[in-house]
Motif scaffolding. Sequence first.
Motif, PDB file in Angstrom:
ATOM      1  N   ALA A  17       8.962 -10.450   3.883  1.00 21.10           N
ATOM      2  CA  ALA A  17       8.078 -11.323   4.435  1.00 21.10           C
ATOM      3  C   ALA A  17       8.535 -12.561   4.611  1.00 21.10           C
ATOM      4  CB  ALA A  17       7.092 -10.895   4.958  1.00 21.10           C
ATOM      5  N   PHE A  18       8.522 -13.286   3.317  1.00 26.96           N
ATOM      6  CA  PHE A  18       9.049 -14.760   2.548  1.00 26.96           C
ATOM      7  C   PHE A  18      10.512 -14.997   2.645  1.00 26.96           C
ATOM      8  CE2 PHE A  18       5.351 -12.708  -0.134  1.00 26.96           C
ATOM      9  CZ  PHE A  18       4.546 -14.278  -0.064  1.00 26.96           C
ATOM     10  N   LEU A  19      11.245 -14.126   3.097  1.00 30.09           N
ATOM     11  CA  LEU A  19      12.482 -14.709   4.162  1.00 30.09           C
ATOM     12  C   LEU A  19      12.814 -14.911   5.657  1.00 30.09           C
ATOM     13  CD1 LEU A  19      14.813 -11.885   2.690  1.00 30.09           C
ATOM     14  CD2 LEU A  19      14.559 -14.057   1.725  1.00 30.09           C
ATOM     15  N   PRO A  20      13.268 -16.479   6.013  1.00 29.49           N
ATOM     16  CA  PRO A  20      13.412 -17.141   7.062  1.00 29.49           C
ATOM     17  C   PRO A  20      13.902 -16.337   7.893  1.00 29.49           C
ATOM     18  CG  PRO A  20      15.112 -18.357   5.532  1.00 29.49           C
ATOM     19  CD  PRO A  20      14.228 -17.190   5.013  1.00 29.49           C
ATOM     20  N   ASP A  21      14.149 -16.286   9.550  1.00 29.67           N
ATOM     21  CA  ASP A  21      14.574 -15.305  10.191  1.00 29.67           C
ATOM     22  C   ASP A  21      15.446 -16.277  11.278  1.00 29.67           C
ATOM     23  OD1 ASP A  21      12.159 -15.893  11.392  1.00 29.67           O
ATOM     24  OD2 ASP A  21      11.428 -13.887  11.941  1.00 29.67           O
ATOM     25  N   ASP A  22      14.975 -17.272  10.904  1.00 30.67           N
ATOM     26  CA  ASP A  22      15.264 -18.544  12.110  1.00 30.67           C
ATOM     27  C   ASP A  22      16.441 -19.416  11.859  1.00 30.67           C
ATOM     28  OD1 ASP A  22      13.586 -19.956  10.383  1.00 30.67           O
ATOM     29  OD2 ASP A  22      12.923 -20.662  12.471  1.00 30.67           O
ATOM     30  N   VAL A  23      17.004 -19.809  10.586  1.00 31.76           N
ATOM     31  CA  VAL A  23      18.728 -20.057  10.044  1.00 31.76           C
ATOM     32  C   VAL A  23      19.631 -19.298   9.547  1.00 31.76           C
ATOM     33  CG1 VAL A  23      16.630 -21.698   8.989  1.00 31.76           C
ATOM     34  CG2 VAL A  23      17.398 -18.839   7.748  1.00 31.76           C
TER      35      VAL A  23
ATOM     36  N   GLU B 122      13.292 -24.487   5.973  1.00 29.85           N
ATOM     37  CA  GLU B 122      13.427 -25.375   6.500  1.00 29.85           C
ATOM     38  C   GLU B 122      15.069 -26.132   6.061  1.00 29.85           C
ATOM     39  OE1 GLU B 122      11.289 -29.192   5.037  1.00 29.85           O
ATOM     40  OE2 GLU B 122       8.939 -27.754   5.310  1.00 29.85           O
ATOM     41  N   CYS B 123      15.914 -25.181   5.794  1.00 41.35           N
ATOM     42  CA  CYS B 123      17.302 -25.720   5.611  1.00 41.35           C
ATOM     43  C   CYS B 123      18.183 -24.839   6.768  1.00 41.35           C
ATOM     44  CB  CYS B 123      17.835 -24.562   4.617  1.00 41.35           C
ATOM     45  SG  CYS B 123      17.437 -23.021   4.564  1.00 41.35           S
ATOM     46  N   ASP B 124      19.180 -25.370   7.332  1.00 40.11           N
ATOM     47  CA  ASP B 124      19.595 -24.964   8.431  1.00 40.11           C
ATOM     48  C   ASP B 124      20.433 -23.579   7.394  1.00 40.11           C
ATOM     49  OD1 ASP B 124      21.455 -27.610   9.073  1.00 40.11           O
ATOM     50  OD2 ASP B 124      21.538 -26.193   7.399  1.00 40.11           O
ATOM     51  N   LEU B 125      21.132 -23.008   6.166  1.00 42.74           N
ATOM     52  CA  LEU B 125      22.291 -22.326   5.845  1.00 42.74           C
ATOM     53  C   LEU B 125      21.084 -21.978   4.248  1.00 42.74           C
ATOM     54  CD1 LEU B 125      24.662 -20.298   5.808  1.00 42.74           C
ATOM     55  CD2 LEU B 125      25.875 -22.346   4.636  1.00 42.74           C
ATOM     56  N   LEU B 126      21.103 -20.673   4.745  1.00 38.80           N
ATOM     57  CA  LEU B 126      20.500 -20.167   3.009  1.00 38.80           C
ATOM     58  C   LEU B 126      21.483 -18.946   2.660  1.00 38.80           C
ATOM     59  CD1 LEU B 126      17.912 -19.396   1.218  1.00 38.80           C
ATOM     60  CD2 LEU B 126      17.053 -17.623   2.736  1.00 38.80           C
ATOM     61  N   ILE B 127      21.358 -19.437   1.045  1.00 43.89           N
ATOM     62  CA  ILE B 127      22.252 -18.777   0.226  1.00 43.89           C
ATOM     63  C   ILE B 127      21.657 -18.049  -0.507  1.00 43.89           C
ATOM     64  CG2 ILE B 127      24.793 -17.941  -0.385  1.00 43.89           C
ATOM     65  CD1 ILE B 127      26.050 -21.107   0.503  1.00 43.89           C
ATOM     66  N   LEU B 128      22.015 -16.417  -0.267  1.00 38.27           N
ATOM     67  CA  LEU B 128      21.177 -15.891  -1.503  1.00 38.27           C
ATOM     68  C   LEU B 128      22.207 -15.532  -2.476  1.00 38.27           C
ATOM     69  CD1 LEU B 128      19.486 -13.231   1.057  1.00 38.27           C
ATOM     70  CD2 LEU B 128      19.014 -15.611  -0.223  1.00 38.27           C
TER      71      LEU B 128
ATOM     72  N   VAL C  72      27.487  -7.951  -6.083  1.00 35.09           N
ATOM     73  CA  VAL C  72      28.281  -7.102  -6.607  1.00 35.09           C
ATOM     74  C   VAL C  72      28.122  -5.891  -6.331  1.00 35.09           C
ATOM     75  CG1 VAL C  72      26.860  -6.931  -8.567  1.00 35.09           C
ATOM     76  CG2 VAL C  72      29.950  -6.803  -8.218  1.00 35.09           C
ATOM     77  N   ARG C  73      26.659  -5.687  -5.229  1.00 39.36           N
ATOM     78  CA  ARG C  73      26.419  -3.997  -4.628  1.00 39.36           C
ATOM     79  C   ARG C  73      26.557  -3.645  -3.395  1.00 39.36           C
ATOM     80  NH1 ARG C  73      22.488  -0.620  -9.385  1.00 39.36           N
ATOM     81  NH2 ARG C  73      23.557   0.741  -7.121  1.00 39.36           N
ATOM     82  N   PRO C  74      27.850  -3.488  -2.930  1.00 36.53           N
ATOM     83  CA  PRO C  74      27.940  -3.918  -1.462  1.00 36.53           C
ATOM     84  C   PRO C  74      26.538  -2.986  -0.375  1.00 36.53           C
ATOM     85  CG  PRO C  74      29.369  -2.295  -2.172  1.00 36.53           C
ATOM     86  CD  PRO C  74      28.701  -2.877  -3.487  1.00 36.53           C
ATOM     87  N   GLU C  75      26.113  -2.530  -1.137  1.00 36.82           N
ATOM     88  CA  GLU C  75      25.116  -1.306  -0.218  1.00 36.82           C
ATOM     89  C   GLU C  75      23.564  -2.247  -0.752  1.00 36.82           C
ATOM     90  OE1 GLU C  75      24.336  -0.295  -4.717  1.00 36.82           O
ATOM     91  OE2 GLU C  75      26.228  -0.614  -3.233  1.00 36.82           O
ATOM     92  N   HIS C  76      23.434  -3.766  -1.787  1.00 36.36           N
ATOM     93  CA  HIS C  76      22.547  -4.223  -1.222  1.00 36.36           C
ATOM     94  C   HIS C  76      23.195  -5.386  -0.398  1.00 36.36           C
ATOM     95  CE1 HIS C  76      21.175  -4.066  -5.387  1.00 36.36           C
ATOM     96  NE2 HIS C  76      20.915  -3.075  -4.580  1.00 36.36           N
ATOM     97  N   LEU C  77      23.583  -5.602   0.428  1.00 35.22           N
ATOM     98  CA  LEU C  77      24.048  -6.899   1.616  1.00 35.22           C
ATOM     99  C   LEU C  77      23.577  -6.492   2.628  1.00 35.22           C
ATOM    100  CD1 LEU C  77      27.944  -6.794   0.809  1.00 35.22           C
ATOM    101  CD2 LEU C  77      25.935  -8.553   0.242  1.00 35.22           C
ATOM    102  N   GLY C  78      22.352  -7.590   3.415  1.00 35.14           N
ATOM    103  CA  GLY C  78      21.990  -7.155   4.417  1.00 35.14           C
ATOM    104  C   GLY C  78      21.203  -6.320   4.932  1.00 35.14           C
ATOM    105  N   ARG C  79      19.596  -5.350   3.904  1.00 35.81           N
ATOM    106  CA  ARG C  79      19.280  -4.589   3.580  1.00 35.81           C
ATOM    107  C   ARG C  79      17.962  -5.163   3.751  1.00 35.81           C
ATOM    108  NH1 ARG C  79      18.882  -0.810  -2.007  1.00 35.81           N
ATOM    109  NH2 ARG C  79      17.982  -1.977  -3.440  1.00 35.81           N
ATOM    110  N   ARG C  80      17.658  -6.740   3.364  1.00 43.78           N
ATOM    111  CA  ARG C  80      16.268  -7.683   3.589  1.00 43.78           C
ATOM    112  C   ARG C  80      16.231  -8.190   4.467  1.00 43.78           C
ATOM    113  NH1 ARG C  80      14.445  -3.636  -0.272  1.00 43.78           N
ATOM    114  NH2 ARG C  80      15.414  -4.146  -1.657  1.00 43.78           N
ATOM    115  N   SER C  81      17.059  -8.845   5.396  1.00 38.75           N
ATOM    116  CA  SER C  81      17.528  -9.352   6.021  1.00 38.75           C
ATOM    117  C   SER C  81      19.366  -8.979   6.381  1.00 38.75           C
ATOM    118  CB  SER C  81      17.135 -10.496   5.735  1.00 38.75           C
ATOM    119  OG  SER C  81      18.474 -11.742   5.072  1.00 38.75           O
ATOM    120  N   ARG C  82      18.744 -10.344   8.098  1.00 40.05           N
ATOM    121  CA  ARG C  82      19.722  -9.785   8.967  1.00 40.05           C
ATOM    122  C   ARG C  82      20.652 -10.863   8.339  1.00 40.05           C
ATOM    123  NH1 ARG C  82      21.456 -13.940  11.686  1.00 40.05           N
ATOM    124  NH2 ARG C  82      19.522 -14.815  11.387  1.00 40.05           N
TER     125      ARG C  82
END
Length: 580
Positions: free
Chosen positions: A281-287, A266-272, A294-304
């Motif tokens: 499946a538990f992460l939003p796709d419309d925010v 329900e937020c408009d900005l989610l900061i992981l 600290v590990r760049p290979e983790h960035l973006g591999r779960r969600s856009r």
Amino acid sequence: MAKQNVAEQFVDILVRAGVKRLYGVVGDSLNPVVDAIRRTSALDWVQVRHEEVAAFAAGAEAQITGSLAACAGSCGPGNLHLINGLYDAHRSMAPVLALASHIPSSEIGLGYFQETHPDQLFRECSHYSELISNPKQMPRLLQTAIQHAVGRSGVSVVSLPGDVASLPAPDKAAETALVTSRPTVRPGDDEIDALVRMIDAADRVTLFCGSGTAGAHAEVMQFAERIKAPVGHALRGKEWIQYDNPFDVGMSGLLGYGAAYEATHECDLLILLGTDFPYNAFLPDDVKIVQVDVRPEHLGRRSRLDLAIWGDVRETLRCVVPRVRAKTDRRFLDKMLKKHADALEGVVKAYTRKVEKHVPIHPEYVASVIDELADGDAVFTVDTGMCNVWAARYLSPNGRRRIIGSFSHGSMANALPQAIGAQFTDRNRQVVSLSGDGGFSMLMGDFLTLVQYDLPVKVVVFNNSALSMVELEMLVAGLPSYGTTNKNPDFAAIARAAGAYGVRVEKPKQLASALKDAFKHRGPALVDVVTDPNALSIPPKISSEMVTGFALSASKIVLDGGVGRMLQMARSNLRNVPRP
């Protein structure tokens, strides 16, 4: 002075890297190294009963201390047993050096007795896996392995044939400089500027935190206060972020509770922040989503992602907080805090009535009593399956307690071995293993390690005579349970026969006194608690996208039982919620 051999040089370098002990099982190809350890007082050999336990113990030690830990296995089947514990350490980002001793170097590739190729076998669960085939590779290869493990926070494997270990070491090589600590990583100014702009433009910001927030509790709280953001967490973030947190809205995911799911959607900005949360499946796709890791290979591999930030959470927030505009509107925060408290109230009521009379014992009741009686700086090790939920919903973090499990790799039987490694770091610190009967019986032989070294680990067995998580998976998939029933002995009697303290609990009114007595016992102790196998509950949110495969079985019916002191935490936050 006699010339060093390769094994002696290997041991000396481990000592200089800060390694205190080597967990393993002896074997002929390991003999030169074990003998070198025998002749030094600076490094201990810890004899376990199964090499898998050695790797789990080393991984737990590394997670507790933050420093390099080590394990070893003899050639072929011996070091192959390490692989499951090494996978867990690697996925938990624990710096571990594994020694895989090898068959005679002249026989490699010729189908020799016990031949495997460990330098190849361990590549998927390590940052570095190489073979020492010539003494001249020492100590450079070992130095490289150590720096991979420490610098990249994971596993390195060195394969060493027994005959090479006995050869003379090269001269003038033992004083090689070693890197034994990691630097901090600060994002670039452009990324900081972009993040500040996104936060300033957002009306409703939610923070979702993982294990990467370790050491950044104060910075996360300051950030949440400045932008009036609810703070949710993943299971591995629980111990670092949930305590002293007036912005807490619980945990999301398969074992989640409270309002974390709503806050992230329900937020408009989610900061992981420092999370490699695996369940997209538990992460939003419309925010809009920002991820800091600290590990760049983790960035973006779960969600856009709308913005990827490569950096330590603490360093990133130290850069952001002074520059971001303070928000004054806390309506979204207060709404989520209220939802969180309401959700916990509804769940707890169903599982706090008549628990002291329910037989078999409610497992959530067991967990809540453990949480109440355990020390303020206790280390809890938690088996995969049902025990994960008791940890998630009942163990109360406070900044000093630690909670360790196979949370990323998801192995059975991790709790007892990890308790061994945790206890070796400090014999005076309370270590409690929350073990399922399936997990405990899988590596039960290493209960003897507790007795052999008089390690005062307290093992609490949640004994429901079933692989209950698997039964849930079958149930939700519409399958009859099959192959999930355990015919268990009296585990307490086995503990006593092994020379430890053991007590069996079948009635709730016996539980508190049994745990108190076990916790007071000066040596190893086991409490065998007969618990209710029919424990089911509904998670906080289910969507149609989740109702497939394992997500269906593990999230449609997760686990029984309230959330323990989580309700108290939520109630403490209600002081911030305006009353109608």
